[in-house]
Design a protein around this motif. Structure first.
Motif, PDB file in Angstrom:
ATOM      1  N   SER B   5       0.839  -1.186   0.000  1.00 12.57           N
ATOM      2  CA  SER B   5       0.000   0.000   0.000  1.00 12.57           C
ATOM      3  C   SER B   5       0.877   1.241   0.000  1.00 12.57           C
ATOM      4  O   SER B   5       2.087   1.176  -0.151  1.00 12.57           O
ATOM      5  N   HIS B   6       0.200   2.356   0.196  1.00 14.75           N
ATOM      6  CA  HIS B   6       0.926   3.617   0.065  1.00 14.75           C
ATOM      7  C   HIS B   6       1.935   3.839   1.171  1.00 14.75           C
ATOM      8  O   HIS B   6       2.858   4.616   1.028  1.00 14.75           O
ATOM      9  N   GLN B   7       1.762   3.097   2.306  1.00 14.48           N
ATOM     10  CA  GLN B   7       2.721   3.353   3.390  1.00 14.48           C
ATOM     11  C   GLN B   7       4.096   2.788   3.052  1.00 14.48           C
ATOM     12  O   GLN B   7       5.071   3.079   3.721  1.00 14.48           O
ATOM     13  N   LEU B  11       8.083  -0.413  -2.118  1.00 13.92           N
ATOM     14  CA  LEU B  11       7.617  -1.676  -2.696  1.00 13.92           C
ATOM     15  C   LEU B  11       6.798  -1.420  -3.947  1.00 13.92           C
ATOM     16  O   LEU B  11       6.128  -0.396  -4.032  1.00 13.92           O
ATOM     17  N   PRO B  12       6.741  -2.308  -4.888  1.00 16.40           N
ATOM     18  CA  PRO B  12       7.558  -3.530  -4.980  1.00 16.40           C
ATOM     19  C   PRO B  12       9.028  -3.225  -5.255  1.00 16.40           C
ATOM     20  O   PRO B  12       9.362  -2.159  -5.746  1.00 16.40           O
ATOM     21  N   LEU B  30      13.415 -12.211  -1.580  1.00 13.30           N
ATOM     22  CA  LEU B  30      12.608 -13.422  -1.741  1.00 13.30           C
ATOM     23  C   LEU B  30      11.215 -13.255  -1.153  1.00 13.30           C
ATOM     24  O   LEU B  30      10.237 -13.744  -1.695  1.00 13.30           O
ATOM     25  N   TRP B  31      11.152 -12.554  -0.042  1.00  7.37           N
ATOM     26  CA  TRP B  31       9.840 -12.357   0.591  1.00  7.37           C
ATOM     27  C   TRP B  31       9.132 -11.121   0.040  1.00  7.37           C
ATOM     28  O   TRP B  31       8.210 -10.613   0.650  1.00  7.37           O
ATOM     29  N   LEU B  32       9.590 -10.640  -1.083  1.00  7.11           N
ATOM     30  CA  LEU B  32       8.988  -9.484  -1.746  1.00  7.11           C
ATOM     31  C   LEU B  32       9.038  -8.237  -0.867  1.00  7.11           C
ATOM     32  O   LEU B  32       8.200  -7.341  -0.999  1.00  7.11           O
ATOM     33  N   GLY B  33       9.989  -8.220   0.059  1.00 14.68           N
ATOM     34  CA  GLY B  33      10.121  -7.058   0.925  1.00 14.68           C
ATOM     35  C   GLY B  33       9.105  -7.017   2.047  1.00 14.68           C
ATOM     36  O   GLY B  33       9.024  -6.045   2.789  1.00 14.68           O
ATOM     37  N   LEU B  34       8.320  -8.081   2.173  1.00 14.83           N
ATOM     38  CA  LEU B  34       7.297  -8.110   3.227  1.00 14.83           C
ATOM     39  C   LEU B  34       7.833  -8.846   4.443  1.00 14.83           C
ATOM     40  O   LEU B  34       8.748  -9.661   4.332  1.00 14.83           O
ATOM     41  N   SER B  35       7.237  -8.582   5.582  1.00 15.92           N
ATOM     42  CA  SER B  35       7.545  -9.400   6.743  1.00 15.92           C
ATOM     43  C   SER B  35       6.819 -10.719   6.567  1.00 15.92           C
ATOM     44  O   SER B  35       5.847 -10.809   5.813  1.00 15.92           O
ATOM     45  N   MET B  36       7.320 -11.753   7.250  1.00 15.29           N
ATOM     46  CA  MET B  36       6.726 -13.060   7.013  1.00 15.29           C
ATOM     47  C   MET B  36       5.223 -13.092   7.288  1.00 15.29           C
ATOM     48  O   MET B  36       4.464 -13.626   6.472  1.00 15.29           O
TER      49      MET B  36
END
Ligand code: SF4
Ligand code: SF4
Ligand code: SF4
Lengths: 309, 417
Positions: B5-7, B11-12, B30-36
């Protein structure tokens, strides 16, 4: 800069192509010129003599150490078995089967034994990409389970639906088919087990060339008894096992539409274009490339246009 | 992918470094920059993933069964139909749909058509994965999968058509890996590797054309081995390899259209503006290519029928089925492509591409299974065979998606390339 790199690459590609082409060509022509062994042995099966006793089936089962079938070999109800609308066929438990044919107009049924026909130029052999099959000088087409990959192309290619696959095994699958009793008998000049077991002399073992003469003689001497054709003399380029019949062959389950030339001939054209593509394509497309990018090149652009994107 | 999202403006991931200048680690990439937890949250919110889980829940045990108890356990183990769905769909169907790699490689690199550049990498990836999974299908089908390299190293049968297929698919796979590697090198940030491959790109492309022409054709020529088993309308000894080669051209192009459409619609966040903006235009141009290849194909089909004198077969039931296949699978999409180009309607071209992909698979299944043994009896695959086929396709799908989400395939890497 770009053009020098490209040119060098073209030359390399062209060379590799040519080398590959020569190697391939030699190999294919070598295999393609194989004509079978004229001195090989064969069997002449005379349908008019076969009484459907299944002795050959039993002998083969024992000789080849195949599993005991559910119904014993003297049970003749197997002739009525129909699966998928078809009569019995070879499978991983039987290399040969005898089927009964009730032909209209005949006072008695006819029986036909099927097994590998040991073709002179076998389709199974030529289609196998690991050379698992060998046509021995004695005439047998044998199979080497040690190199087989289990792709089953040979089963696709065999015009007589002979090779079968041991699907039931996960770790030791293999092709199962009649081998002319090569290891146990033919190698030493002995007739195969099924031939020896036949009480009616419906199966005659001998040199293929002799068998053709015998067949022609039988046709000639008993005018009208036989169809004037030896099935297997020319079918798919000739087979070592051949048949005589008193009724048209398609009435007793033979495929009369199989080509009269070796199956290999049907792929020769394609194999023939391979060296051509390998040698001509690199030059052709390199040329296209130079033409298509001619303008950039004339302008004397030095940057690699792949990098510029 | 609504969590991007905008926050989280970084990303991506499109760069080696985050907005604050610190580099992304491989794990983060690998995690697309997201937390698990975030990653799984978005993962389970997607209904497609639930479908995948359902397919695998049944499919993986079936695969296990196949490897422990043999092919009998999951197929009808037919001696009359040695090849079933694994090859009919997996090999004969996947390979023509993967012709995209060499088609667009040639167009962009050899013919210098830069306008196709935004889709080149997708076409290459589509090719690579299609081939790779054709081999996966083969590994399920082969009796002795552990002997896969035998035709290369242990025992050679060079006069066999399948020998050509094996060698060419193997070499072409390596060519395609090399062609897709630059995207991977950009992503992990090893630019030296990319430079090396870039120098070879022309050689690779030419190798690609040669190998593709030959093995697409060889797959067709394989059926020449069974002249007495396949219905004459689906087998033309002289033209079989040309039929297969020619149909792979529009098969491959259509498949890229389908996959780019899916990506644009369902993974729009991953596409960059160049990709999105140029896609309509590219789709129409590809569609034009398809319709040209289709008309060529139709002509050669007719020539084959005339050459083999098979007109009377056309009046039988088989003939009707044959014309249905051509009508729905080729002629219909051909006109749709043509209309799309004339009316500038990319949506129509996309629908046409979808039909033509199905048409190719249909043709290959017809040749390898339905018209095969046409004088015997039809073989209906075991449900387990069908399920395993779908499972492998699902695996193909998630691998495809995994890569497109990460590597610079439909977007341009912002950092140093
Ligand atoms: S009959 Fe079939 S299996 Fe036997 S040699 Fe001929 S092609 Fe091979
Ligand atoms: S199944 Fe075995 S013997 Fe038959 S073609 Fe394949 S590798 Fe050769
Ligand atoms: S030749 Fe030998 S293997 Fe072949 S059918 Fe006769 S007994 Fe069996």
């Amino acid at each position: 800069m770009k053009s020098t790199v490209s040119r060098r690459n073209f030359i390399k590609g062209g060379l590799a192509g040519t080398v590959a082409a020569t190697v391939l060509k030699e190999n294919t022509s070598q295999a393609a010129s194989f004509e079978g062994y004229p001195e090989g042995m064969g069997v002449l099966v005379d349908l008019t003599r076969c009484v459907g006793c299944r002795s050959c089936e039993a002998a083969c089962n024992q000789e080849q150490k195949l599993p005991q079938p559910a119904k014993p070999f003297n049970d003749f109800s197997v002739f009525d078995e129909i699966e998928h609308g078809q009569k019995r066929r070879t499978d991983e438990t039987r290399y040969t089967v005898v089927n009964r044919y009730d032909v209209p107009g005949q006072d008695h049924p006819l029986f036909r034994k099927i097994q590998c026909n040991h073709c002179q130029e076998p389709a199974c052999l030529t289609s196998c990409f690991v050379n698992a099959y060998t046509k021995t000088p004695e005439g047998a087409v044998i199979y080497n389970a040690k190199v087989c990959v289990g792709c089953r192309t040979c089963m696709i290619a065999c015009p007589f639906y002979i090779p079968t696959f041991k699907y039931s095994s996960a770790f030791n699958p293999r092709i199962m088919k009649c081998v002319f009793c090569y290891d146990t008998r033919l190698k030493d000049g002995k007739p195969p087990a099924c031939v020896e077991a036949c009480p009616q002399e419906a199966l005659t073992f001998g040199k293929r060339s002799e068998l053709i003469k015998i067949g022609q003689q039988r046709i000639r001497e008993t005018s009208g008894k036989y169809e004037d054709h030896i099935y297997g003399e020319h079918e798919v380029g000739g087979t070592a096992w051949m048949y005589l019949s008193s009724v048209p062959f398609d009435k007793v389950g033979f495929d009369t539409h199989v080509p009269k030339e070796p199956i290999l001939n049907l792929v020769k054209d394609f194999l023939g274009i391979v060296p051509m593509v390998l040698t001509i394509w690199p030059a052709l497309f390199a040329g296209f490339h130079l033409l298509a990018t001619r303008k950039d090149w004339l302008k004397g652009k030095t940057e690699d246009d792949h990098e510029e994107e | 992918m609504r969590l991007f999202s905008h926050q989280r403006p970084e990303l991506p991931i499109v760069d080696h470094v985050k907005t604050d200048g610190t580099p992304w680690t491989l794990k983060e990439k690998l995690w697309l920059g997201l937390s698990m937890p975030d990653y799984f949250k978005q993962f389970f919110r997607n209904p497609v993933n639930w479908l995948m889980i359902g397919i695998f829940a049944v499919g993986l045990p079936l695969l296990l069964q196949r490897y422990i108890y043999g092919l009998t356990a999951v197929t009808h183990a037919s001696n009359d139909y040695p090849w079933g769905l694994f090859l009919g769909f997996g090999l004969f169907g996947m390979v023509p749909l993967s012709a995209s790699g060499f088609m667009l490689g040639t167009t962009v690199e050899l013919f210098g058509r830069k306008d196709f550049h935004p889709i080149e990498r997708l076409a290459l990836l589509n090719g690579l994965l299609g081939y790779f999974f054709a081999v996966v299908y083969l590994e399920v089908d082969l009796g002795m999968p552990w002997r896969l390299p035998y035709p290369m190293v242990v025992s050679l049968g060079p006069a066999a058509v399948l020998f050509l297929v094996a060698w060419h698919v193997a070499t072409y796979l390596s060519v395609q890996i090399a062609e897709v590697l630059p995207a991977f090198f950009e992503w992990i940030g090893w630019l030296k590797g990319k430079r090396v491959i870039r120098k070879m790109v022309l050689g690779l492309t030419i190798a690609g054309i040669i190998l593709s022409t030959l093995h697409q054709g060889a797959l067709g020529a394989l059926f020449n081995y069974a002249p007495a088993k396949i219905h004459p309308l689906w087998l033309s000894i002289n033209f079989q390899w040309i039929h297969f080669f020619c149909s792979s051209i529009f098969g491959g192009l259509s498949m890229v259209i389908v996959s780019s459409t899916l990506i644009r619609n369902f993974a729009g966040w991953r596409c960059d503006d160049t990709f999105k903006k140029s896609l309509d235009d590219i789709t129409l141009k590809l569609g034009k290519g398809c319709s040209l290849a289709m008309i060529t194909y139709l002509v050669i089909k007719l020539v084959a029928v005339a050459h083999d004198q098979e007109w009377e077969y056309l009046l039988t039931g088989w003939g009707g089925y044959f014309m249905l296949e051509l009508g729905v699978g080729v002629i219909l999409p051909m006109f749709m492509f043509a209309a799309a180009v004339r009316n500038n309607a990319p949506g129509l071209a996309r629908a046409a591409a979808f039909i033509s992909v199905v048409g190719i698979i249909w043709n290959r299944l017809n040749t390898s299974m339905i018209a095969f043994n046409w004088e015997l009896y039809p073989e209906i695959p075991h449900w387990k065979e069908v399920w395993i086929t779908i499972t492998l396709y699902a695996l193909y799908f998630i691998t495809y998606r995994f890569i497109v989400y990460r590597l610079p395939i439909v977007y341009r890497w912002k950092g140093e390339r």
